[in-house]
Design a protein around this motif. Structure first.
Motif: not given
Length: 130
Positions: A33-35, A38, A91, A94-98, A102
């Motif tokens: 996924s994009k997350e 990231c 991490s 932020a909802t856009y970082i898994n 991380t």
């Protein structure tokens, strides 16, 4: 003292290879996924900076007397732990970082160092038999 930058670059080279392998495995297992990407990038970039901070602290501590060096290295260690905690907190928030990405990114230098030590740096970096 000889600079540790060459060793760090070798570790980064192996980290990039392991990073790509993790992305490929995630893509093949439908976990990509994009997350996640990231998170992997966020953790990896921070771990490279953390590795450089470690090398700078050790290079500086070598030229100090033992008592002063111990306090200096301990203070730098605590500072790196606090920064790592902040990275994990960011991490989580932020909802856009898994967070899993991380954590994997933070572990990439350790995995890379293990690979380099198991198989030899010449074999990994230069493609030759060690």
């Amino acid at each position: 003292m000889k600079s540790t930058i060459g060793m760090i670059f070798n570790i980064i080279k192996v980290m990039v290879v392991v990073f790509v392998l993790v992305v490929i495995v995630a893509f093949l297992t439908d976990m990509f996924s994009k997350e996640l990407l990231c998170g992997l990038a966020f953790g990896s970039i921070f771990s490279i900076l953390n590795l450089r901070l470690l090398s700078l602290a050790l290079e500086k501590a070598v030229n100090m007397n033992p008592g002063k060096a111990q306090g200096y290295v301990l203070s730098r260690y605590i500072m790196r732990l606090i920064i790592t905690a902040l990275v994990l907190l960011i991490s989580l928030k932020a909802t856009y970082i898994n967070i899993i990405g991380t954590i994997i990114g933070l572990l990439l230098p350790k995995i890379s160092i293990l690979i380099v030590n198991l198989f030899g740096i010449e074999k990994i970096i230069k493609g030759k038999e060690a």
